[in-house]
Design a protein around this motif. Structure first.
Motif, PDB file in Angstrom:
ATOM      1  N   ASN A   8      57.061  36.457  35.406  1.00  0.00           N
ATOM      2  CA  ASN A   8      57.578  36.512  36.785  1.00  0.00           C
ATOM      3  C   ASN A   8      56.683  37.377  37.685  1.00  0.00           C
ATOM      4  OD1 ASN A   8      59.942  34.998  36.026  1.00  0.00           O
ATOM      5  ND2 ASN A   8      60.759  36.884  35.143  1.00  0.00           N
ATOM      6  N   VAL A   9      55.372  37.189  37.584  1.00  0.00           N
ATOM      7  CA  VAL A   9      54.419  38.036  38.295  1.00  0.00           C
ATOM      8  C   VAL A   9      54.219  37.528  39.724  1.00  0.00           C
ATOM      9  CG1 VAL A   9      52.025  38.824  38.382  1.00  0.00           C
ATOM     10  CG2 VAL A   9      53.250  38.758  36.196  1.00  0.00           C
ATOM     11  N   THR A  10      54.351  38.449  40.681  1.00  0.00           N
ATOM     12  CA  THR A  10      54.147  38.151  42.097  1.00  0.00           C
ATOM     13  C   THR A  10      53.223  39.208  42.692  1.00  0.00           C
ATOM     14  OG1 THR A  10      56.283  37.049  42.379  1.00  0.00           O
ATOM     15  CG2 THR A  10      55.284  37.970  44.367  1.00  0.00           C
ATOM     16  N   LYS A  11      52.339  38.770  43.580  1.00  0.00           N
ATOM     17  CA  LYS A  11      51.457  39.686  44.299  1.00  0.00           C
ATOM     18  C   LYS A  11      51.548  39.399  45.790  1.00  0.00           C
ATOM     19  CE  LYS A  11      48.271  42.668  45.346  1.00  0.00           C
ATOM     20  NZ  LYS A  11      48.528  44.115  45.269  1.00  0.00           N
ATOM     21  N   ARG A  12      51.886  40.446  46.552  1.00  0.00           N
ATOM     22  CA  ARG A  12      51.973  40.327  48.007  1.00  0.00           C
ATOM     23  C   ARG A  12      51.044  41.328  48.669  1.00  0.00           C
ATOM     24  NH1 ARG A  12      57.443  40.736  46.685  1.00  0.00           N
ATOM     25  NH2 ARG A  12      58.592  38.749  46.671  1.00  0.00           N
ATOM     26  N   TRP A  13      50.482  40.899  49.799  1.00  0.00           N
ATOM     27  CA  TRP A  13      49.817  41.812  50.722  1.00  0.00           C
ATOM     28  C   TRP A  13      50.545  41.677  52.050  1.00  0.00           C
ATOM     29  CZ3 TRP A  13      46.005  38.998  47.715  1.00  0.00           C
ATOM     30  CH2 TRP A  13      45.302  39.800  46.813  1.00  0.00           C
ATOM     31  N   GLY A  14      51.459  42.580  52.326  1.00  0.00           N
ATOM     32  CA  GLY A  14      52.249  42.473  53.545  1.00  0.00           C
ATOM     33  C   GLY A  14      53.100  41.219  53.511  1.00  0.00           C
ATOM     34  N   ASP A  15      52.928  40.354  54.497  1.00  0.00           N
ATOM     35  CA  ASP A  15      53.697  39.113  54.569  1.00  0.00           C
ATOM     36  C   ASP A  15      53.052  37.972  53.799  1.00  0.00           C
ATOM     37  OD1 ASP A  15      55.531  40.371  56.225  1.00  0.00           O
ATOM     38  OD2 ASP A  15      54.480  39.769  58.068  1.00  0.00           O
ATOM     39  N   VAL A  16      51.878  38.216  53.236  1.00  0.00           N
ATOM     40  CA  VAL A  16      51.144  37.166  52.523  1.00  0.00           C
ATOM     41  C   VAL A  16      51.430  37.267  51.028  1.00  0.00           C
ATOM     42  CG1 VAL A  16      48.876  36.237  51.957  1.00  0.00           C
ATOM     43  CG2 VAL A  16      49.310  37.147  54.245  1.00  0.00           C
ATOM     44  N   VAL A  19      50.215  35.415  44.922  1.00  0.00           N
ATOM     45  CA  VAL A  19      50.664  34.828  43.657  1.00  0.00           C
ATOM     46  C   VAL A  19      52.177  34.896  43.646  1.00  0.00           C
ATOM     47  CG1 VAL A  19      50.638  35.006  41.132  1.00  0.00           C
ATOM     48  CG2 VAL A  19      48.566  35.528  42.435  1.00  0.00           C
ATOM     49  N   LYS A  20      52.824  33.782  43.289  1.00  0.00           N
ATOM     50  CA  LYS A  20      54.283  33.699  43.380  1.00  0.00           C
ATOM     51  C   LYS A  20      54.892  33.339  42.033  1.00  0.00           C
ATOM     52  CE  LYS A  20      58.004  31.390  45.970  1.00  0.00           C
ATOM     53  NZ  LYS A  20      58.289  30.373  47.013  1.00  0.00           N
ATOM     54  N   ASN A  21      55.611  34.294  41.458  1.00  0.00           N
ATOM     55  CA  ASN A  21      56.445  34.058  40.270  1.00  0.00           C
ATOM     56  C   ASN A  21      55.675  33.329  39.167  1.00  0.00           C
ATOM     57  OD1 ASN A  21      58.938  34.367  38.958  1.00  0.00           O
ATOM     58  ND2 ASN A  21      59.530  32.265  39.413  1.00  0.00           N
ATOM     59  N   LEU A  22      54.577  33.921  38.749  1.00  0.00           N
ATOM     60  CA  LEU A  22      53.713  33.316  37.742  1.00  0.00           C
ATOM     61  C   LEU A  22      54.234  33.619  36.338  1.00  0.00           C
ATOM     62  CD1 LEU A  22      51.064  31.777  37.155  1.00  0.00           C
ATOM     63  CD2 LEU A  22      49.894  34.001  37.138  1.00  0.00           C
ATOM     64  N   ASN A  23      54.458  32.565  35.555  1.00  0.00           N
ATOM     65  CA  ASN A  23      54.916  32.706  34.172  1.00  0.00           C
ATOM     66  C   ASN A  23      54.004  31.905  33.252  1.00  0.00           C
ATOM     67  OD1 ASN A  23      57.782  34.102  34.013  1.00  0.00           O
ATOM     68  ND2 ASN A  23      57.788  32.831  35.857  1.00  0.00           N
ATOM     69  N   ILE A  24      53.255  32.619  32.412  1.00  0.00           N
ATOM     70  CA  ILE A  24      52.347  31.969  31.465  1.00  0.00           C
ATOM     71  C   ILE A  24      52.321  32.788  30.177  1.00  0.00           C
ATOM     72  CG2 ILE A  24      49.976  31.251  30.977  1.00  0.00           C
ATOM     73  CD1 ILE A  24      49.472  30.910  33.898  1.00  0.00           C
ATOM     74  N   ASP A  25      52.371  32.098  29.047  1.00  0.00           N
ATOM     75  CA  ASP A  25      52.162  32.726  27.743  1.00  0.00           C
ATOM     76  C   ASP A  25      50.835  32.228  27.189  1.00  0.00           C
ATOM     77  OD1 ASP A  25      54.639  34.213  27.451  1.00  0.00           O
ATOM     78  OD2 ASP A  25      55.630  32.269  27.243  1.00  0.00           O
ATOM     79  N   ILE A  26      49.911  33.148  26.927  1.00  0.00           N
ATOM     80  CA  ILE A  26      48.578  32.808  26.422  1.00  0.00           C
ATOM     81  C   ILE A  26      48.467  33.334  24.996  1.00  0.00           C
ATOM     82  CG2 ILE A  26      46.097  33.020  26.816  1.00  0.00           C
ATOM     83  CD1 ILE A  26      46.844  33.806  29.762  1.00  0.00           C
ATOM     84  N   GLU A  57      55.629  42.393  41.783  1.00  0.00           N
ATOM     85  CA  GLU A  57      56.834  42.154  40.991  1.00  0.00           C
ATOM     86  C   GLU A  57      56.430  41.571  39.649  1.00  0.00           C
ATOM     87  OE1 GLU A  57      59.604  39.590  42.941  1.00  0.00           O
ATOM     88  OE2 GLU A  57      59.637  40.754  44.795  1.00  0.00           O
ATOM     89  N   GLY A  58      57.310  41.755  38.657  1.00  0.00           N
ATOM     90  CA  GLY A  58      57.086  41.163  37.349  1.00  0.00           C
ATOM     91  C   GLY A  58      56.330  42.073  36.406  1.00  0.00           C
ATOM     92  N   GLU A  59      55.959  41.512  35.258  1.00  0.00           N
ATOM     93  CA  GLU A  59      55.269  42.272  34.215  1.00  0.00           C
ATOM     94  C   GLU A  59      54.119  41.456  33.628  1.00  0.00           C
ATOM     95  OE1 GLU A  59      58.859  44.924  32.214  1.00  0.00           O
ATOM     96  OE2 GLU A  59      58.440  42.917  31.418  1.00  0.00           O
ATOM     97  N   GLN A 214      50.751  23.185  37.200  1.00  0.00           N
ATOM     98  CA  GLN A 214      50.862  22.575  35.879  1.00  0.00           C
ATOM     99  C   GLN A 214      49.963  23.333  34.934  1.00  0.00           C
ATOM    100  OE1 GLN A 214      50.220  18.345  35.943  1.00  0.00           O
ATOM    101  NE2 GLN A 214      50.549  18.049  33.761  1.00  0.00           N
ATOM    102  N   ILE A 215      50.382  23.454  33.685  1.00  0.00           N
ATOM    103  CA  ILE A 215      49.539  24.051  32.654  1.00  0.00           C
ATOM    104  C   ILE A 215      49.598  23.154  31.428  1.00  0.00           C
ATOM    105  CG2 ILE A 215      51.423  25.603  31.956  1.00  0.00           C
ATOM    106  CD1 ILE A 215      49.212  27.601  31.075  1.00  0.00           C
ATOM    107  N   ASP A 216      48.424  22.729  30.952  1.00  0.00           N
ATOM    108  CA  ASP A 216      48.382  21.783  29.837  1.00  0.00           C
ATOM    109  C   ASP A 216      46.948  21.677  29.330  1.00  0.00           C
ATOM    110  OD1 ASP A 216      49.213  19.857  27.971  1.00  0.00           O
ATOM    111  OD2 ASP A 216      50.584  18.929  29.425  1.00  0.00           O
ATOM    112  N   THR A 217      46.770  20.868  28.306  1.00  0.00           N
ATOM    113  CA  THR A 217      45.422  20.610  27.801  1.00  0.00           C
ATOM    114  C   THR A 217      44.653  19.780  28.830  1.00  0.00           C
ATOM    115  OG1 THR A 217      46.096  18.561  26.706  1.00  0.00           O
ATOM    116  CG2 THR A 217      46.282  20.610  25.437  1.00  0.00           C
ATOM    117  N   PRO A 218      43.316  19.829  28.798  1.00  0.00           N
ATOM    118  CA  PRO A 218      42.540  19.019  29.742  1.00  0.00           C
ATOM    119  C   PRO A 218      42.896  17.539  29.694  1.00  0.00           C
ATOM    120  CG  PRO A 218      41.122  20.637  28.705  1.00  0.00           C
ATOM    121  CD  PRO A 218      42.437  20.728  28.004  1.00  0.00           C
ATOM    122  N   SER A 219      43.052  16.989  28.503  1.00  0.00           N
ATOM    123  CA  SER A 219      43.333  15.554  28.404  1.00  0.00           C
ATOM    124  C   SER A 219      44.699  15.212  28.972  1.00  0.00           C
ATOM    125  CB  SER A 219      43.227  15.086  26.945  1.00  0.00           C
ATOM    126  OG  SER A 219      44.157  15.770  26.122  1.00  0.00           O
TER     127      SER A 219
END
Length: 367
Positions: A8-16, A19-26, A57-59, A214-219
């Motif tokens: 749930n990672v978010t990055k803001r600079w003021g009103d901009v 990155v919004k609510n990023l969830n990825i397991d690598i 926001e997020g971890e 979207q997150i997936d294999t190239p093919s």
């Protein structure tokens, strides 16, 4: 080595919101590529992992450890930048040894690691030179070597090939891919070049305006894009789209009517698309699925039509042909033996086995 988790990672600079609510397991040892156009948040996502940007926001976890408040030097990561960031007054040897000296690593260990890595990268003869005496490809290898000698848990690479010419890029892509295979360490790579992403990644995370598309294999990304943006971004030349196509049924068969071409839907897709009969959809087909009638590849599901040749680009192993009909231009990747000339009306064969339909409102794939 370690896994990486965006929670749930978010990055803001003021009103901009970058990155919004990023969830990825690598998983540990994976080669993941962030790809997307400029300003999509891919470098910001990498810099937050490196500790160079604060998280709004997020971890972010490296292994089982939350690193939000951990200093960059204590995160056990190594980063390679687009600019390489080599110290101009230091030799190649000293550039590669610098991080280990900061950690007070014994001299004999530093020397052993630097020379071993330099040998594996083919730059052992450059150790006494300074960066200004190196080519772009050599500087790139030094920057990667400086990261390797630290033996980090995670490698972060932020567009490291952007400053190389076309030939060196191809060589460097192969070099980095082989390096990952040899080290087995987690690699996270940022690029705007979808060719780099497709050829290097085990999985690709496609970003747009700070959101994961979207997150997936190239093919799987290529064959089953989740939305119009991913379909258009992955693949070169880009997918052809018809924005106001109508799905209809005639005599028990389904057709896509783009108002330019009327193409038969493969019977295998009938059950999937039947709920959309009478509705407007976005029809997509890749240039490599439009063929000259004399050279259709085996195993396709053909639907025939014709168009006027507007431009022909001979690439050696293929012809990129711009086809015009009723004011609509589509691109086709044809067999180089195809006899096509500007101004000529030619038959064309659409491989409908690889057609794509999208909802015009949500832009999601109908699949």
């Amino acid at each position: 080595m370690a896994s990486v988790t965006y929670r749930n990672v978010t990055k803001r600079w003021g009103d901009v919101t970058a990155v919004k609510n990023l969830n990825i397991d690598i998983p540990d040892g994976e080669f993941l590529v962030f790809v997307g156009p400029s300003g999509c948040g891919k470098s910001t996502s990498l810099r937050m992992l490196a500790g160079l940007e604060e998280i709004s926001e997020g971890e972010i976890l490296i292994g089982d450890r939350v690193v939000n408040n951990v200093a960059p030097k204590d995160r056990d990561i190594a980063m390679v930048f687009q600019s390489y960031a080599l110290y101009p007054h230091m030799t190649v040897y000293d550039n590669m040894a610098f991080g280990l000296r900061l950690r007070r690593t014994p001299k004999h260990v530093i020397d052993e690691r630097v020379r071993e890595v330099a040998s594996s990268l083919g730059i052992e003869q450059l150790l006494d030179r300074r960066p200004r005496q190196l080519s772009g490809g050599q500087r790139q290898r030094v920057a990667v070597g400086r990261a390797i000698v630290r033996e980090p848990a995670v490698f972060l690479l932020d567009e490291p090939l952007s400053n190389l010419d076309a030939k060196l890029r191809v060589e460097a892509r192969s070099f980095i891919t082989k390096l990952h295979q040899r080290l087995g360490t987690t690699f996270i790579y940022v690029t705007h070049d979808q060719t780099e992403a497709m050829t290097m990644a085990e999985r690709i995370a496609v970003l747009r305006a700070g959101e994961l598309q979207q997150i997936d294999t190239p093919s799987n990304l290529y064959d089953h894009p989740g939305n119009i943006f991913v379909a258009g971004f992955i693949g070169s030349p880009s997918m052809n789209f018809f924005d106001n196509a109508l799905l209809s049924e005639e005599g028990g068969k389904l057709f896509i009517d783009t108002s330019v071409y009327k193409l038969e839907v493969p019977p295998a897709r009938y059950d999937l698309y039947r709920p959309y009969i009478g509705k407007r959809v976005v029809f997509g087909i890749r240039p490599e699925d439009i063929h000259h009638p004399e050279f259709p590849p085996p195993g396709i599901v053909p639907s025939n039509s014709e168009a006027t040749v507007d431009v022909v680009e001979l690439m050696g192993n293929e012809k990129i042909v711009y086809l015009e009909k009723a004011g609509k231009t589509v691109l086709a990747r044809m067999d180089p033996r195809s006899d096509v000339h500007v101004g000529q009306t030619t038959g064309v064969v659409f491989n409908m086995a690889n057609m794509h339909l999208f909802d015009p409102e949500t832009e999601r794939a109908l699949q």
